[in-house]
Design an enzyme around this catalytic site. Structure first.
Site, PDB file in Angstrom:
ATOM      1  N   HIS A 173       1.011  -1.133  -0.031  1.00 46.94           N
ATOM      2  CA  HIS A 173      -0.047   0.067   0.026  1.00 46.94           C
ATOM      3  C   HIS A 173       0.901   1.181  -0.005  1.00 46.94           C
ATOM      4  O   HIS A 173       1.682   1.253   0.974  1.00 46.94           O
ATOM      5  CB  HIS A 173      -0.817  -0.007   1.406  1.00 46.94           C
ATOM      6  N   GLU A 176       1.880   3.970   2.903  1.00 46.60           N
ATOM      7  CA  GLU A 176       2.491   3.337   4.122  1.00 46.60           C
ATOM      8  C   GLU A 176       3.781   3.175   4.257  1.00 46.60           C
ATOM      9  O   GLU A 176       4.591   2.201   4.414  1.00 46.60           O
ATOM     10  CB  GLU A 176       2.021   1.677   4.319  1.00 46.60           C
ATOM     11  N   ARG A 231      -3.377   4.809  -1.993  1.00 41.64           N
ATOM     12  CA  ARG A 231      -3.174   3.538  -1.503  1.00 41.64           C
ATOM     13  C   ARG A 231      -2.714   2.430  -2.576  1.00 41.64           C
ATOM     14  O   ARG A 231      -1.955   1.495  -2.303  1.00 41.64           O
ATOM     15  CB  ARG A 231      -4.388   3.186  -0.972  1.00 41.64           C
ATOM     16  N   HIS A 299       2.942  -3.900   6.745  1.00 40.01           N
ATOM     17  CA  HIS A 299       1.987  -2.713   6.583  1.00 40.01           C
ATOM     18  C   HIS A 299       1.965  -1.652   7.659  1.00 40.01           C
ATOM     19  O   HIS A 299       2.819  -1.954   8.628  1.00 40.01           O
ATOM     20  CB  HIS A 299       0.548  -3.238   6.427  1.00 40.01           C
ATOM     21  N   GLU A 374       0.968  -5.194  10.968  1.00 43.70           N
ATOM     22  CA  GLU A 374       0.502  -3.615  10.893  1.00 43.70           C
ATOM     23  C   GLU A 374       1.584  -3.025  11.842  1.00 43.70           C
ATOM     24  O   GLU A 374       1.543  -3.177  13.005  1.00 43.70           O
ATOM     25  CB  GLU A 374      -0.850  -3.461  11.009  1.00 43.70           C
TER      26      GLU A 374
END
Length: 408
Positions: A173, A176, A231, A299, A374
């Site tokens: 993405h 990020e 994104r 991520h 994440e």
């Protein structure tokens, strides 16, 4: 057709810079199903971009609101007595503040700043030339739609391509940024500490490490010259641009947590593996699958360490084993700076999301340990994590990954 998506598409077509002056990120926490449904309908009605979905009722969702919508949105929440507070008061202000922490000309590892695509690749080439006995950089598959190249980095101390593989990919993405920055940090640790640090040396003498430092180079480049909050990749579909590459894998393609609208941030693409980025990853993972020990995709944000599955609440057959490894990784990560991660399967830990790479790696490629992480933070900065957090984020993430690899 979504209003904001159309405006962004027009901006994209004319290569203008999208400005987020006055945009706010609001954290909303509905406490029952009635309020959660109401918020969902309001977000859809006002066409508001969601930065972070709520995984269940009682948990928060982060929503970006344009200046002309903010008063109405906040007033409606107040009238319904729904808990909320402003996480980011002006998105563009943070973007502007962080411009000084961006580099376009670095040629050696520098973890005090974010690097654009060309600078990132220059850094990797320099590192490979200085560590030619350990590190190689090459093109991964075909060039992307915008003729950017995914790169693949191999760090190995030998072994004739027979050692177990640790796969780490970053930046699927585009917005990020801390993800590819952490990839660079880990590569630097492996090359600079080999032969000097016992643990690093042991890991590299028993494993090959494979990195894809920018899975989505088209999108990443566009976040530097067009839209910082972009994104997806940059393939045009109708009036809008981009597929969410992490909805494009053949793991319940088109299932929950995806969209068939090309204007959506979670557009799954016209078919599984329709995108060059995901085709390249598929082919390389399949080539390495028989010796891939662990698959990790990095991520941000939310501070989570997740196992399959994303497309269903059902658990993988070896969930207990994957959970134990995730637990070891999270404990080691927290021990570095006290950063707390939740862990568990994707669907229950964050939200339902089909077409993800880690589900596909487990189900189809047969990688028995497949994790989606994440990274920092929990929403104070969200996708706009300051560069002064790259090093601590890298330190804790690498500690967690080392512990996870050792726990398998």
């Amino acid at each position: 057709m979504r209003t904001l998506a159309l405006l962004l598409c027009v901006a994209a077509a004319h290569a203008t810079v999208v400005n987020y002056e006055g945009y706010k990120v609001v954290r909303v926490t509905p406490e029952d199903i009635s309020d959660a449904t109401w918020v969902h309908k309001l977000v859809k009605h006002l066409d508001l971009p969601v930065w972070k979905e709520a995984k269940q009722v009682g948990h928060s969702t982060d929503i970006m609101v344009a200046p002309h919508q903010a008063s109405s949105f906040l007033d409606r929440l107040k009238r319904k007595s729904i808990k909320h507070h402003i996480m980011i008061d002006d998105v563009q202000k943070i973007i502007n503040e962080q411009k000084a922490d961006q580099r376009t000309d670095a040629k050696r590892f520098d973890h005090t700043a974010y690097h654009d695509l060309d600078s990132m690749y220059n850094i990797l080439e320099t590192a490979a030339s200085e560590n030619s006995d350990l590190m190689t950089v090459s093109d991964l598959g075909s060039p992307t739609y915008e003729n950017n190249q995914q790169k693949i980095v191999k760090i190995s101390s030998g072994g004739d391509d027979t050692r177990p593989v640790v796969w780490i990919d970053c930046g699927i993405h585009a917005r990020e940024w801390v993800s590819p920055a952490v990839c660079q940090y880990i590569m630097d640790q492996l090359t600079s500490l080999y032969g000097k640090d016992t643990r690093t040396t042991s890991l590299l003498d028993s494993h090959d490490f494979i990195f894809v430092p920018s899975v989505n180079p088209d999108g990443y480049r566009y976040t530097w010259n067009g839209d910082r909050i972009w994104r997806k990749n940059r393939v045009p579909y109708g009036f809008c641009y981009g597929t969410d590459c992490n909805r494009n894998f053949d793991s319940d393609f088109g299932g929950p947590g995806t969209s068939d609208s090309s204007c959506s941030d979670i557009y799954h693409g016209p078919s599984a593996f329709s995108e060059i980025e995901t085709q390249n990853l598929r082919d390389e993972v399949n080539n390495l699958a028989d010796r891939m020990k662990v698959f990790l995709t990095l991520h941000s944000y939310s501070q989570l360490w997740m196992t399959p599955y994303g497309y269903t609440h059902s658990l993988p057959a070896n969930y207990d084993d994957q959970y134990a490894v995730a637990e070891a990784g999270v404990a080691a990560l927290e021990a570095v700076h006290g950063t707390q991660f939740d862990f568990g399967n994707i669907a229950d830990t964050i939200y339902l999301a089909a077409g993800g790479s880690s589900d596909w790696a487990y189900d189809t490629a047969g990688v028995q340990y497949a994790f989606a992480l994440e990274l920092r933070d929990t929403g104070y900065y969200g996708f706009l994590l300051p560069a002064d957090q790259i090093i601590p984020c890298g330190e804790e993430t690498w500690a967690g990954i080392m512990a996870a690899v050792e726990a398998i």
